[in-house]
Write a protein that holds these residues in place. Structure first.
Motif, PDB file in Angstrom:
ATOM      1  N   ASP A  26      -4.666  -8.948  -6.971  1.00  0.00           N
ATOM      2  CA  ASP A  26      -5.300  -9.827  -6.175  1.00  0.00           C
ATOM      3  C   ASP A  26      -4.502  -9.460  -4.998  1.00  0.00           C
ATOM      4  N   PHE A  27      -3.127  -9.413  -5.008  1.00  0.00           N
ATOM      5  CA  PHE A  27      -2.428  -9.216  -4.006  1.00  0.00           C
ATOM      6  C   PHE A  27      -2.572  -7.539  -3.466  1.00  0.00           C
ATOM      7  N   LEU A  28      -2.762  -6.693  -4.182  1.00  0.00           N
ATOM      8  CA  LEU A  28      -2.836  -5.317  -3.930  1.00  0.00           C
ATOM      9  C   LEU A  28      -4.087  -5.133  -3.211  1.00  0.00           C
ATOM     10  N   LEU A  29      -5.275  -5.629  -3.271  1.00  0.00           N
ATOM     11  CA  LEU A  29      -6.270  -5.714  -2.506  1.00  0.00           C
ATOM     12  C   LEU A  29      -6.244  -6.193  -1.183  1.00  0.00           C
ATOM     13  N   GLU A  30      -5.369  -7.600  -1.114  1.00  0.00           N
ATOM     14  CA  GLU A  30      -5.333  -8.111   0.185  1.00  0.00           C
ATOM     15  C   GLU A  30      -4.460  -7.359   1.146  1.00  0.00           C
ATOM     16  N   PHE A  31      -3.295  -6.596   0.283  1.00  0.00           N
ATOM     17  CA  PHE A  31      -2.358  -5.688   1.047  1.00  0.00           C
ATOM     18  C   PHE A  31      -3.260  -4.639   1.685  1.00  0.00           C
ATOM     19  N   THR A  32      -4.037  -4.131   1.028  1.00  0.00           N
ATOM     20  CA  THR A  32      -4.743  -2.996   1.682  1.00  0.00           C
ATOM     21  C   THR A  32      -5.677  -3.307   2.956  1.00  0.00           C
ATOM     22  N   ARG A  33      -6.051  -4.875   2.939  1.00  0.00           N
ATOM     23  CA  ARG A  33      -6.713  -5.070   4.185  1.00  0.00           C
ATOM     24  C   ARG A  33      -6.033  -5.862   5.232  1.00  0.00           C
ATOM     25  N   LEU A  34      -4.487  -5.707   5.047  1.00  0.00           N
ATOM     26  CA  LEU A  34      -3.635  -6.270   6.243  1.00  0.00           C
ATOM     27  C   LEU A  34      -3.593  -5.187   7.376  1.00  0.00           C
ATOM     28  N   PRO A  35      -3.618  -5.410   8.422  1.00  0.00           N
ATOM     29  CA  PRO A  35      -3.297  -4.531   9.463  1.00  0.00           C
ATOM     30  C   PRO A  35      -1.859  -3.949   9.688  1.00  0.00           C
ATOM     31  N   ARG A  36      -1.558  -2.763   9.909  1.00  0.00           N
ATOM     32  CA  ARG A  36      -0.418  -2.166   9.896  1.00  0.00           C
ATOM     33  C   ARG A  36       0.369  -2.911  11.015  1.00  0.00           C
ATOM     34  N   GLY A  37       1.710  -3.177  10.704  1.00  0.00           N
ATOM     35  CA  GLY A  37       2.659  -3.831  11.571  1.00  0.00           C
ATOM     36  C   GLY A  37       3.415  -2.973  12.446  1.00  0.00           C
ATOM     37  N   THR A  38       4.252  -3.475  13.419  1.00  0.00           N
ATOM     38  CA  THR A  38       4.973  -2.531  14.395  1.00  0.00           C
ATOM     39  C   THR A  38       6.351  -2.026  13.435  1.00  0.00           C
ATOM     40  N   LEU A  39       6.686  -2.531  12.795  1.00  0.00           N
ATOM     41  CA  LEU A  39       8.127  -1.941  11.907  1.00  0.00           C
ATOM     42  C   LEU A  39       7.422  -0.801  11.204  1.00  0.00           C
ATOM     43  N   GLU A  40       6.292  -1.074  10.515  1.00  0.00           N
ATOM     44  CA  GLU A  40       5.827  -0.093   9.706  1.00  0.00           C
ATOM     45  C   GLU A  40       5.441   1.092  10.196  1.00  0.00           C
ATOM     46  N   GLN A  41       4.942   0.937  11.440  1.00  0.00           N
ATOM     47  CA  GLN A  41       4.518   2.026  12.460  1.00  0.00           C
ATOM     48  C   GLN A  41       5.858   2.707  12.817  1.00  0.00           C
ATOM     49  N   ILE A  42       6.771   2.066  12.943  1.00  0.00           N
ATOM     50  CA  ILE A  42       8.365   2.486  13.752  1.00  0.00           C
ATOM     51  C   ILE A  42       8.817   3.461  12.634  1.00  0.00           C
ATOM     52  N   GLU A  43       8.878   3.044  11.317  1.00  0.00           N
ATOM     53  CA  GLU A  43       9.573   3.520  10.314  1.00  0.00           C
ATOM     54  C   GLU A  43       8.783   4.437   9.259  1.00  0.00           C
ATOM     55  N   SER A  44       7.401   4.050   9.725  1.00  0.00           N
ATOM     56  CA  SER A  44       6.430   4.987   8.795  1.00  0.00           C
ATOM     57  C   SER A  44       6.694   4.772   7.011  1.00  0.00           C
ATOM     58  N   LEU A  45       6.955   3.339   7.030  1.00  0.00           N
ATOM     59  CA  LEU A  45       7.238   2.701   5.390  1.00  0.00           C
ATOM     60  C   LEU A  45       6.065   1.506   5.438  1.00  0.00           C
ATOM     61  N   GLU A  46       5.087   1.884   4.444  1.00  0.00           N
ATOM     62  CA  GLU A  46       4.178   0.699   4.273  1.00  0.00           C
ATOM     63  C   GLU A  46       4.515  -0.491   3.607  1.00  0.00           C
TER      64      GLU A  46
END
Length: 251
Positions: free
Chosen positions: A186-206
């Protein structure tokens, strides 16, 4: 709780095209990963998730289970999520995302990451860490470093060395992220629906998406190191290791 091991195996690769089918001592790389994962007693089912018929057919040829997924997935995590839906996993089942580029990983890593989920039903996601050895690993941006809190949950992941050592009195232990992830479905499916965050985009780490949205990642220290295959040099190194381990002892 059933435990699904899913190996996302994309055919395309920027630095090493078709690496999952690269020959290593007579077997494709993906077969080495599959056979090692199959040794884990923690898995109820083990499946390769691919986007390419060439990978699909090779996995079928060596007797592995494989499902075809969409080609347009932005990450292996999204591919794993689709495969879990195809396999009809239930919300509280556990999905272990096994990296397809680690043909030397130990099956015990799967057992290590599954164990906390059996004890604590509130854990949503888990990741393994291993001590960093040497300045070369610490400063290599391809090796992701991790810091955790006192309860064993991740505070941050970074391509930079963390924590920063400002005083000589403190002697930190540096850790790197390594090997598989695990998620409740259930969390995996929720995770794939979450918008990418600023830190994720900066570091390129999902995995930073999880932390930015206020979720927690349980950190488990593994006793095993591993070797990823990202470049032709990595591939040759792994070939030599496997070839030497298979060689009979000298008289």
């Amino acid at each position: 709780m059933d435990v699904f091991g899913i190996i996302p195996a994309r055919y395309g690769s920027t630095r090493l095209p078709a690496k999952v089918l690269a020959d290593i001592v007579g077997k494709p790389l993906i077969q080495h990963v599959y056979e090692r994962a199959r040794r884990s007693p923690s898995l109820d089912r083990l499946v390769v998730a691919t986007d390419d018929d060439r990978v699909f057919q090779r996995v079928k040829a060596f007797g592995g289970e494989v499902v075809m997924t969409a080609a347009a997935h932005p990450s292996g995590t999204d591919r794993v999520a689709e495969a879990a839906r195809i396999l009809e996993a239930r919300d509280k089942d556990l999905v272990v995302n096994i990296q397809a580029d680690q043909p030397l990983f130990e099956s015990g890593m799967i057992d290590e990451i599954v164990s906390p989920f059996r004890k604590d039903p509130g854990i949503e996601m888990g990741a393994l860490v291993y001590p960093v050895h040497g300045k070369e690993e610490l400063t290599n941006p391809s090796i992701v470093k991790v810091v955790a809190d006192r309860q064993g949950f991740a505070l941050y992941f970074s391509r930079s060395p963390i924590p920063y050592v400002q005083t000589s009195g403190a002697v930190p232990r540096f850790y790197k992220h390594i090997g598989p992830y695990a998620y409740r479905l259930d969390f995996l499916l929720e995770f794939t629906r979450l918008p990418r965050g600023t830190l994720e985009q900066i570091e390129s780490l999902e995995q930073l998406r999880v932390l930015e949205h206020g979720h927690k990642i349980r950190i488990v220290e593994t006793q095993f190191d591993s070797q990823e295959v990202d470049t032709p040099e990595d591939l040759e190194k792994v070939r030599a290791i496997i070839r030497n381990s298979a060689s009979p002892p000298r008289p």
